[in-house]
Design a protein around this motif. Structure first.
Motif, PDB file in Angstrom:
ATOM      1  N   VAL A  90       0.808  -1.220   0.000  1.00 26.71           N
ATOM      2  CA  VAL A  90       0.000   0.000   0.000  1.00 26.71           C
ATOM      3  C   VAL A  90       0.843   1.274   0.000  1.00 26.71           C
ATOM      4  N   ARG A  91       2.144   1.161  -0.176  1.00 28.91           N
ATOM      5  CA  ARG A  91       2.983   2.359  -0.209  1.00 28.91           C
ATOM      6  C   ARG A  91       2.717   3.153  -1.486  1.00 28.91           C
ATOM      7  N   ILE A 101      -2.540  -2.687  -8.038  1.00 27.86           N
ATOM      8  CA  ILE A 101      -3.310  -3.124  -6.880  1.00 27.86           C
ATOM      9  C   ILE A 101      -2.918  -4.571  -6.588  1.00 27.86           C
ATOM     10  N   THR A 102      -2.791  -4.916  -5.314  1.00 29.03           N
ATOM     11  CA  THR A 102      -2.430  -6.280  -4.934  1.00 29.03           C
ATOM     12  C   THR A 102      -3.658  -7.003  -4.403  1.00 29.03           C
ATOM     13  N   TYR A 103      -3.841  -8.253  -4.862  1.00 30.93           N
ATOM     14  CA  TYR A 103      -4.932  -9.093  -4.375  1.00 30.93           C
ATOM     15  C   TYR A 103      -4.359 -10.299  -3.652  1.00 30.93           C
ATOM     16  N   LEU A 104      -4.842 -10.538  -2.438  1.00 31.89           N
ATOM     17  CA  LEU A 104      -4.429 -11.673  -1.623  1.00 31.89           C
ATOM     18  C   LEU A 104      -5.630 -12.608  -1.471  1.00 31.89           C
ATOM     19  N   PRO A 121      -2.233   4.820  -2.482  1.00 35.79           N
ATOM     20  CA  PRO A 121      -2.961   6.062  -2.773  1.00 35.79           C
ATOM     21  C   PRO A 121      -3.169   6.242  -4.276  1.00 35.79           C
ATOM     22  N   SER A 122      -4.353   6.650  -4.670  1.00 33.96           N
ATOM     23  CA  SER A 122      -4.770   6.850  -6.063  1.00 33.96           C
ATOM     24  C   SER A 122      -5.071   5.546  -6.792  1.00 33.96           C
ATOM     25  N   GLY A 123      -4.961   4.410  -6.110  1.00 37.54           N
ATOM     26  CA  GLY A 123      -5.333   3.145  -6.731  1.00 37.54           C
ATOM     27  C   GLY A 123      -6.825   3.116  -7.038  1.00 37.54           C
ATOM     28  N   CYS A 210      -5.109   1.922   1.237  1.00 40.82           N
ATOM     29  CA  CYS A 210      -6.349   1.257   1.627  1.00 40.82           C
ATOM     30  C   CYS A 210      -6.216  -0.262   1.563  1.00 40.82           C
ATOM     31  N   VAL A 211      -6.938  -0.909   2.464  1.00 41.89           N
ATOM     32  CA  VAL A 211      -7.057  -2.369   2.459  1.00 41.89           C
ATOM     33  C   VAL A 211      -8.535  -2.710   2.624  1.00 41.89           C
ATOM     34  N   VAL A 212      -9.049  -3.562   1.725  1.00 49.98           N
ATOM     35  CA  VAL A 212     -10.462  -3.963   1.752  1.00 49.98           C
ATOM     36  C   VAL A 212     -10.534  -5.477   1.723  1.00 49.98           C
TER      37      VAL A 212
END
Length: 281
Positions: A90-91, A101-104, A121-123, A210-212
């Motif tokens: 998220v840096r 964007i990273t998906y886990l 930020p801005s993703g 952000c993390v969702v």
């Protein structure tokens, strides 16, 4: 949105690790912490199994089950999934266009999926749909702008020559009603959308890191016809053909949506989930 390992390039997979300490006290503390985190993620998994046990396309859990799963997600924190706010996912990244964007992936089966989106930020996760799904989204970190829509039923198309010309709109354009257009900041309540209500088409824009965590029931499936479709949205006033459908005062609450190909700017990296494991009993 659909996430399958083969659809996206794997690159730059980095993982957040807890700092190393050597004392017996710290080791015991970490063991207690891991047990606590595991119980939270395990509880989410077990709850999803029961809530979506009878699941399938278009299935909506009972109000009691909806509330039960919502309460589990409402209580979750970033640490419960083994993540921290300074993790590399998220840096801020200096790049042209939208950052990756990273998906886990935590779990996926034919009934439901549990996964985590990590946005710098801005993703941006572009406007997309969730056909036949009930979706729970819980913001664990950061501030995010969310905009969502539901289709407006029984909107006339220009194929009917008996209609007033002021009701015409271009083929492929459909009218949608704005469900949500707001900024959310963690901690906040879980948002829920349904197959035909609650904002089934939504987009995310990260204002900060952000993390969702996302729960989909059932998950996307091309063989079963649950494809992820992307859209462009246009202000209601963009097409004169919408003239008589809503009043002047209501226009801000509506938009026209048009299907599009998956945006070229969308860059999703599928990385290994390193948080507490699930025991699939």
């Amino acid at each position: 949105m659909r996430i399958e390992t083969g659809l996206f390039k794997r690159k730059g997979q980095k993982f957040c690790e807890l700092p190393k300490e050597n004392t017996n006290k710290s080791r015991k503390s970490r063991r207690r912490q891991r047990k606590s985190m595991s119980s939270v993620v395990q509880n989410l998994f077990e709850t999803c199994k029961e809530v979506f046990a009878e699941g399938g396309a278009g299935f909506v859990p009972s109000p009691g089950h909806i509330e039960r799963l919502r309460l589990v997600l409402d209580g979750m924190k970033l640490a419960d999934v083994g993540l921290t706010q300074d993790m590399p996912y998220v840096r801020r990244i200096e790049t042209e266009g939208a950052p990756p964007i990273t998906y886990l992936r935590i779990h996926e089966c034919d009934k439901f999926s549990i996964g985590i989106f990590c946005l710098p930020p801005s993703g941006i996760i572009p406007l997309h749909n969730h056909p036949g799904m009930t979706v729970f989204s819980k913001l664990l970190l950061g501030s995010m702008h969310i905009k969502s829509y539901d289709w407006v039923a029984d909107v006339p198309h220009n194929t009917n020559t008996n209609l007033n010309p002021s009701h015409f709109h271009p083929p492929g354009i459909q009218l949608a009603k704005v469900k949500i257009d707001s900024v959310f900041s963690a901690p906040c309540n879980t948002s829920i959308l349904y197959p035909a209500a609650g904002g089934n088409m939504h987009c995310f824009r990260a204002l900060t890191s952000c993390v969702v965590i996302d729960v989909l029931g059932p998950p996307y499936s091309d063989p079963e016809g649950r494809h992820c479709t992307y859209y462009r949205d246009f202000p209601y006033a963009s097409f004169s053909g919408g003239g008589g459908l809503v009043t002047e005062e209501e226009r801000e609450g509506y938009a026209w949506l048009e299907e599009r190909e998956e945006p070229q700017s969308l860059d999703v990296v599928v990385a290994m989930y390193r948080g507490p494991k699930i025991a699939e009993r």
